[in-house]
Write a protein that holds these residues in place. Structure first.
Motif, PDB file in Angstrom:
ATOM      1  N   LEU A   1     -36.165   8.562 -65.112  1.00 31.89           N
ATOM      2  CA  LEU A   1     -36.560   9.967 -65.153  1.00 31.89           C
ATOM      3  C   LEU A   1     -36.269  10.573 -63.793  1.00 31.89           C
ATOM      4  CD1 LEU A   1     -37.971  12.418 -66.459  1.00 31.89           C
ATOM      5  CD2 LEU A   1     -40.143  11.496 -65.616  1.00 31.89           C
ATOM      6  N   VAL A   2     -35.370  11.575 -63.753  1.00 30.69           N
ATOM      7  CA  VAL A   2     -34.981  12.231 -62.512  1.00 30.69           C
ATOM      8  C   VAL A   2     -35.715  13.555 -62.406  1.00 30.69           C
ATOM      9  CG1 VAL A   2     -33.079  13.117 -61.135  1.00 30.69           C
ATOM     10  CG2 VAL A   2     -32.707  11.150 -62.632  1.00 30.69           C
ATOM     11  N   VAL A   3     -36.498  13.724 -61.347  1.00 30.12           N
ATOM     12  CA  VAL A   3     -37.236  14.960 -61.103  1.00 30.12           C
ATOM     13  C   VAL A   3     -36.644  15.618 -59.860  1.00 30.12           C
ATOM     14  CG1 VAL A   3     -39.490  16.012 -60.719  1.00 30.12           C
ATOM     15  CG2 VAL A   3     -39.310  13.928 -62.093  1.00 30.12           C
ATOM     16  N   LEU A   4     -36.113  16.840 -60.006  1.00 26.88           N
ATOM     17  CA  LEU A   4     -35.482  17.565 -58.906  1.00 26.88           C
ATOM     18  C   LEU A   4     -36.317  18.809 -58.593  1.00 26.88           C
ATOM     19  CD1 LEU A   4     -31.763  17.478 -60.164  1.00 26.88           C
ATOM     20  CD2 LEU A   4     -32.894  15.837 -58.654  1.00 26.88           C
ATOM     21  N   VAL A   5     -36.905  18.860 -57.394  1.00 23.20           N
ATOM     22  CA  VAL A   5     -37.775  19.976 -56.981  1.00 23.20           C
ATOM     23  C   VAL A   5     -37.337  20.450 -55.591  1.00 23.20           C
ATOM     24  CG1 VAL A   5     -40.145  20.702 -56.667  1.00 23.20           C
ATOM     25  CG2 VAL A   5     -39.668  18.744 -58.141  1.00 23.20           C
ATOM     26  N   ASP A   6     -37.000  21.635 -55.327  1.00 25.09           N
ATOM     27  CA  ASP A   6     -36.975  22.799 -56.174  1.00 25.09           C
ATOM     28  C   ASP A   6     -35.516  23.228 -56.266  1.00 25.09           C
ATOM     29  OD1 ASP A   6     -37.119  25.538 -57.063  1.00 25.09           O
ATOM     30  OD2 ASP A   6     -39.094  25.740 -56.231  1.00 25.09           O
ATOM     31  N   MET A   7     -34.999  23.415 -57.479  1.00 24.56           N
ATOM     32  CA  MET A   7     -33.609  23.772 -57.651  1.00 24.56           C
ATOM     33  C   MET A   7     -33.295  25.181 -57.136  1.00 24.56           C
ATOM     34  SD  MET A   7     -32.064  21.172 -58.636  1.00 24.56           S
ATOM     35  CE  MET A   7     -30.479  21.930 -58.936  1.00 24.56           C
ATOM     36  N   THR A   8     -34.317  26.011 -56.962  1.00 19.01           N
ATOM     37  CA  THR A   8     -34.092  27.324 -56.347  1.00 19.01           C
ATOM     38  C   THR A   8     -33.641  27.159 -54.901  1.00 19.01           C
ATOM     39  OG1 THR A   8     -35.711  28.376 -57.794  1.00 19.01           O
ATOM     40  CG2 THR A   8     -35.183  29.516 -55.731  1.00 19.01           C
ATOM     41  N   ASN A   9     -34.223  26.199 -54.185  1.00 20.00           N
ATOM     42  CA  ASN A   9     -33.788  25.928 -52.808  1.00 20.00           C
ATOM     43  C   ASN A   9     -32.347  25.444 -52.789  1.00 20.00           C
ATOM     44  OD1 ASN A   9     -36.353  26.587 -51.910  1.00 20.00           O
ATOM     45  ND2 ASN A   9     -37.068  24.473 -51.939  1.00 20.00           N
ATOM     46  N   TYR A  10     -31.970  24.646 -53.787  1.00 19.63           N
ATOM     47  CA  TYR A  10     -30.579  24.190 -53.884  1.00 19.63           C
ATOM     48  C   TYR A  10     -29.646  25.385 -54.076  1.00 19.63           C
ATOM     49  CZ  TYR A  10     -26.338  22.208 -55.865  1.00 19.63           C
ATOM     50  OH  TYR A  10     -25.029  21.901 -56.113  1.00 19.63           O
ATOM     51  N   CYS A  11     -30.005  26.297 -54.971  1.00 20.72           N
ATOM     52  CA  CYS A  11     -29.149  27.455 -55.242  1.00 20.72           C
ATOM     53  C   CYS A  11     -29.059  28.387 -54.035  1.00 20.72           C
ATOM     54  CB  CYS A  11     -29.664  28.207 -56.463  1.00 20.72           C
ATOM     55  SG  CYS A  11     -29.492  27.272 -58.011  1.00 20.72           S
ATOM     56  N   GLU A  12     -30.138  28.498 -53.269  1.00 22.05           N
ATOM     57  CA  GLU A  12     -30.084  29.292 -52.044  1.00 22.05           C
ATOM     58  C   GLU A  12     -29.114  28.672 -51.042  1.00 22.05           C
ATOM     59  OE1 GLU A  12     -31.316  32.189 -51.542  1.00 22.05           O
ATOM     60  OE2 GLU A  12     -32.457  32.308 -53.400  1.00 22.05           O
ATOM     61  N   ALA A  13     -29.105  27.348 -50.957  1.00 20.54           N
ATOM     62  CA  ALA A  13     -28.147  26.672 -50.075  1.00 20.54           C
ATOM     63  C   ALA A  13     -26.725  26.882 -50.564  1.00 20.54           C
ATOM     64  CB  ALA A  13     -28.467  25.179 -50.003  1.00 20.54           C
ATOM     65  N   LEU A  14     -26.551  26.912 -51.880  1.00 19.85           N
ATOM     66  CA  LEU A  14     -25.235  27.170 -52.455  1.00 19.85           C
ATOM     67  C   LEU A  14     -24.768  28.578 -52.101  1.00 19.85           C
ATOM     68  CD1 LEU A  14     -23.351  25.486 -54.370  1.00 19.85           C
ATOM     69  CD2 LEU A  14     -24.263  26.850 -56.233  1.00 19.85           C
ATOM     70  N   ARG A  15     -25.690  29.545 -52.155  1.00 14.13           N
ATOM     71  CA  ARG A  15     -25.347  30.924 -51.787  1.00 14.13           C
ATOM     72  C   ARG A  15     -25.020  31.015 -50.297  1.00 14.13           C
ATOM     73  NH1 ARG A  15     -29.296  35.937 -53.196  1.00 14.13           N
ATOM     74  NH2 ARG A  15     -30.792  34.673 -52.011  1.00 14.13           N
ATOM     75  N   GLU A  16     -25.770  30.289 -49.461  1.00 14.77           N
ATOM     76  CA  GLU A  16     -25.509  30.306 -48.026  1.00 14.77           C
ATOM     77  C   GLU A  16     -24.132  29.738 -47.705  1.00 14.77           C
ATOM     78  OE1 GLU A  16     -27.327  28.174 -44.011  1.00 14.77           O
ATOM     79  OE2 GLU A  16     -28.641  28.558 -45.718  1.00 14.77           O
ATOM     80  N   ALA A  17     -23.773  28.639 -48.373  1.00 18.78           N
ATOM     81  CA  ALA A  17     -22.457  28.042 -48.130  1.00 18.78           C
ATOM     82  C   ALA A  17     -21.338  28.967 -48.595  1.00 18.78           C
ATOM     83  CB  ALA A  17     -22.358  26.695 -48.845  1.00 18.78           C
ATOM     84  N   ALA A  18     -21.547  29.643 -49.722  1.00 27.56           N
ATOM     85  CA  ALA A  18     -20.525  30.566 -50.227  1.00 27.56           C
ATOM     86  C   ALA A  18     -20.349  31.756 -49.292  1.00 27.56           C
ATOM     87  CB  ALA A  18     -20.907  31.038 -51.628  1.00 27.56           C
ATOM     88  N   ALA A  19     -21.467  32.257 -48.737  1.00 25.59           N
ATOM     89  CA  ALA A  19     -21.379  33.386 -47.807  1.00 25.59           C
ATOM     90  C   ALA A  19     -20.669  32.986 -46.527  1.00 25.59           C
ATOM     91  CB  ALA A  19     -22.782  33.899 -47.492  1.00 25.59           C
ATOM     92  N   ALA A  20     -20.891  31.753 -46.068  1.00 26.15           N
ATOM     93  CA  ALA A  20     -20.230  31.292 -44.847  1.00 26.15           C
ATOM     94  C   ALA A  20     -18.725  31.197 -45.024  1.00 26.15           C
ATOM     95  CB  ALA A  20     -20.792  29.928 -44.439  1.00 26.15           C
ATOM     96  N   ARG A  21     -18.272  31.027 -46.277  1.00 28.28           N
ATOM     97  CA  ARG A  21     -16.840  30.940 -46.551  1.00 28.28           C
ATOM     98  C   ARG A  21     -16.247  32.293 -46.951  1.00 28.28           C
ATOM     99  NH1 ARG A  21     -16.447  25.905 -50.645  1.00 28.28           N
ATOM    100  NH2 ARG A  21     -18.618  26.435 -51.076  1.00 28.28           N
ATOM    101  N   ASP A  22     -17.071  33.358 -46.840  1.00 23.14           N
ATOM    102  CA  ASP A  22     -16.614  34.710 -47.172  1.00 23.14           C
ATOM    103  C   ASP A  22     -16.139  34.812 -48.617  1.00 23.14           C
ATOM    104  OD1 ASP A  22     -17.153  35.712 -44.620  1.00 23.14           O
ATOM    105  OD2 ASP A  22     -15.193  35.067 -43.879  1.00 23.14           O
ATOM    106  N   GLU A  23     -16.812  34.133 -49.516  1.00 25.09           N
ATOM    107  CA  GLU A  23     -16.452  34.207 -50.926  1.00 25.09           C
ATOM    108  C   GLU A  23     -17.015  35.490 -51.541  1.00 25.09           C
ATOM    109  OE1 GLU A  23     -16.296  29.416 -51.918  1.00 25.09           O
ATOM    110  OE2 GLU A  23     -17.940  30.651 -52.674  1.00 25.09           O
ATOM    111  N   VAL A  24     -16.351  35.975 -52.571  1.00 24.17           N
ATOM    112  CA  VAL A  24     -16.809  37.171 -53.268  1.00 24.17           C
ATOM    113  C   VAL A  24     -18.094  36.812 -54.019  1.00 24.17           C
ATOM    114  CG1 VAL A  24     -16.271  38.909 -55.014  1.00 24.17           C
ATOM    115  CG2 VAL A  24     -14.466  38.037 -53.496  1.00 24.17           C
ATOM    116  N   PRO A  25     -19.197  37.503 -53.746  1.00 25.70           N
ATOM    117  CA  PRO A  25     -20.461  37.135 -54.393  1.00 25.70           C
ATOM    118  C   PRO A  25     -20.512  37.592 -55.841  1.00 25.70           C
ATOM    119  CG  PRO A  25     -20.784  39.053 -52.984  1.00 25.70           C
ATOM    120  CD  PRO A  25     -19.372  38.597 -52.767  1.00 25.70           C
TER     121      PRO A  25
END
Length: 467
Positions: free
Chosen positions: A253-277
């Motif tokens: 059983l895999v419990v992942l807490v908190d996936m919102t923090n993961y998605c925020e990190a994903l947004r931060e990495a995308a912004a650092a690469r100047d990707e179109v949001p």
């Protein structure tokens, strides 16, 4: 540092900006590869290759780029993807987001190295998720049953006890299946992603209670650690889970807490690469990225082991249409929703039954799994609760005086259901105790009103229930 371990050394750093480093003349480098950066002071830092453009590579530096320059900084490449050391000895350990021990124990002795992105599985080899997992929580086991191989997220909100519920499930979950299964075959892989120091201390305290850690593997990634580590943490947890399940035949059983923090990190990495949001600044590929994590759950034909996902995410402003829960709902097989109103009323765990759903519930309940009356009882409880919710809204308009005796009985049921069935505090209930309690709540109703349950089951169970 022995540089013979590396295939290539790059001293062609073009520029350093924020968390990123760009090096030219890149060769023998793979996307998502973990590399080492040598600072001018000789310090070694980890980095991850985020992008390759022609002969240029963009590297996100774990630990930040402070102290780096374009003249004396070197990037060392091993020419291999990011890997995790796996083995049976991982169970019982506490690791950081990169898979390094932080429990003051001995180094991990790996049996093998596995790619963090997992091994591709032929869709034809996948088996349908089935077989009941008993969480000990009536609102889940009785009404939104979790089955092996399923991915069932928990939709929480900031300030709601999503983390507490996740650790509770990890602490009390049990397998219920064939005679070949035992408690020793069940393992929990718990990943705390981007948590505060208080939350990290809570997780470690919960898993060191009693013998919980003996059947668990815990990853802890703190909020003050680099965003790139939050992107790696769930992949490390899933890589370990796949090894334990598909090579050691364990039920994981895999419990992942908190996936919102993961998605925020994903947004931060995308912004650092100047990707179109995309929506609300999140990258357009967030759907496929989350799918690459959630779809690593499942069962494989010919293998006893299974991987079951229980990701937890916090909905900003309790908005279920926010991109993170919205996308998650499309990928997964249902959701468990927490209620702020129930939490204010000190009903624990505050699970909102009506918007919650388990699409694979029927595969793990009934005779041979739980009990033959399970489906009918769950439907009847939901029906009466739905009527109770409608009557509560009606009361706000016409008052209680306009209600009939049948309406008052439904209202009393709704209150009793939330207080006794949903609100069980810290007590663990078996599925038999859950179903018996359900019949107890249904006892005040005449058998003719229990239309969602087969008559023969009503006759067998209803009369034995006490009001």
């Amino acid at each position: 540092m022995t540089r013979q371990l590396y295939t290539t050394e790059h001293r062609t750093v073009a520029y350093v900006s924020g968390p990123l480093l760009v090096a030219e003349h890149a060769d023998q480098v793979a996307f998502d590869e973990i590399v080492d950066i040598v600072t001018p002071a000789g310090e070694l830092r980890r980095g991850q290759v985020l992008e390759i453009e022609g002969d240029r590579m963009v590297v996100q530096v774990l630990g930040g780029t402070r102290g780096l320059d374009v003249t004396s900084t070197a990037v060392l490449v091993r020419a291999r993807s990011a890997q995790l050391a796996v083995g049976r000895d991982l169970v019982g350990r506490v690791l950081d987001g990169m898979g390094r021990p932080i429990d003051n124990g001995p180094p991990v002795l790996p049996t093998a190295l596995r790619d963090l992105n997992g091994a591709p599985v032929n869709p034809v080899a996948r088996a349908y998720p089935a077989e009941f997992i008993e969480t000990g929580i009536s609102a889940i086991d009785g009404l939104h049953t979790l089955v092996r191989g399923q991915k069932l997220p928990i939709f929480s909100g900031y300030g709601l006890p999503g983390l507490e519920l996740a650790t509770r499930i990890a602490h009390s979950a049990r397998v219920r299946g064939s005679e070949d299964d035992s408690e020793d075959d069940f393992v929990v892989v718990f990943a705390a992603i981007g948590v505060t120091d208080r939350e990290a201390a809570f997780v470690r305290a919960r898993f060191t209670e009693g013998a919980a850690l003996e059947r668990s593997l815990v990853f802890v990634n703190r909020a003050d650690e680099p965003a790139a580590e939050r992107l790696i943490c769930p992949r490390a947890a899933l890589t370990a889970a796949e090894y334990l399940a598909f090579e050691l035949d364990l039920h994981v059983l895999v419990v992942l807490v908190d996936m919102t923090n993961y998605c925020e990190a994903l947004r931060e990495a995308a912004a650092a690469r100047d990707e179109v949001p995309g929506r609300r600044g999140y990258p357009g590929y967030m759907y496929s990225d989350l799918a690459s994590l959630f779809e690593r759950a499942g069962r494989i034909r010919g293998r006893r082991g299974t991987v079951t996902h229980l990701p937890v995410l916090s909905m900003p402003d309790d908005d279920v249409t926010h991109p993170i829960p919205d996308i998650t709902g499309y990928i997964t097989e249902g959701q468990i929703v927490l209620s702020r109103e129930l939490d204010r009323r000190e009903i624990s765990p505050p699970i909102d039954v009506l918007p919650s759903l388990s699409r694979l519930m029927n595969a793990g309940i009934g005779a041979g799994h739980t009990r033959e009356d399970h489906r009918g009882v769950a439907d009847q409880l939901a029906t009466f609760l739905g009527r109770g919710q409608e009557l509560r809204r009606l009361i706000s308009i016409v008052g209680k005086q306009a209600l009939s005796d049948d309406d008052r009985r439904i209202l009393a049921f709704a209150e009793d259901f939330e207080r006794r069935f949903v609100g069980q505090s810290q007590r663990r209930r078996s599925i038999e105790e859950t179903l018996d309690l359900a019949w107890n709540l249904l006892a005040p109703f005449p058998p003719t009103e229990l239309r969602r349950i087969k008559p023969e089951l009503v006759e067998r169970h209803h009369r034995s229930s006490s009001p």
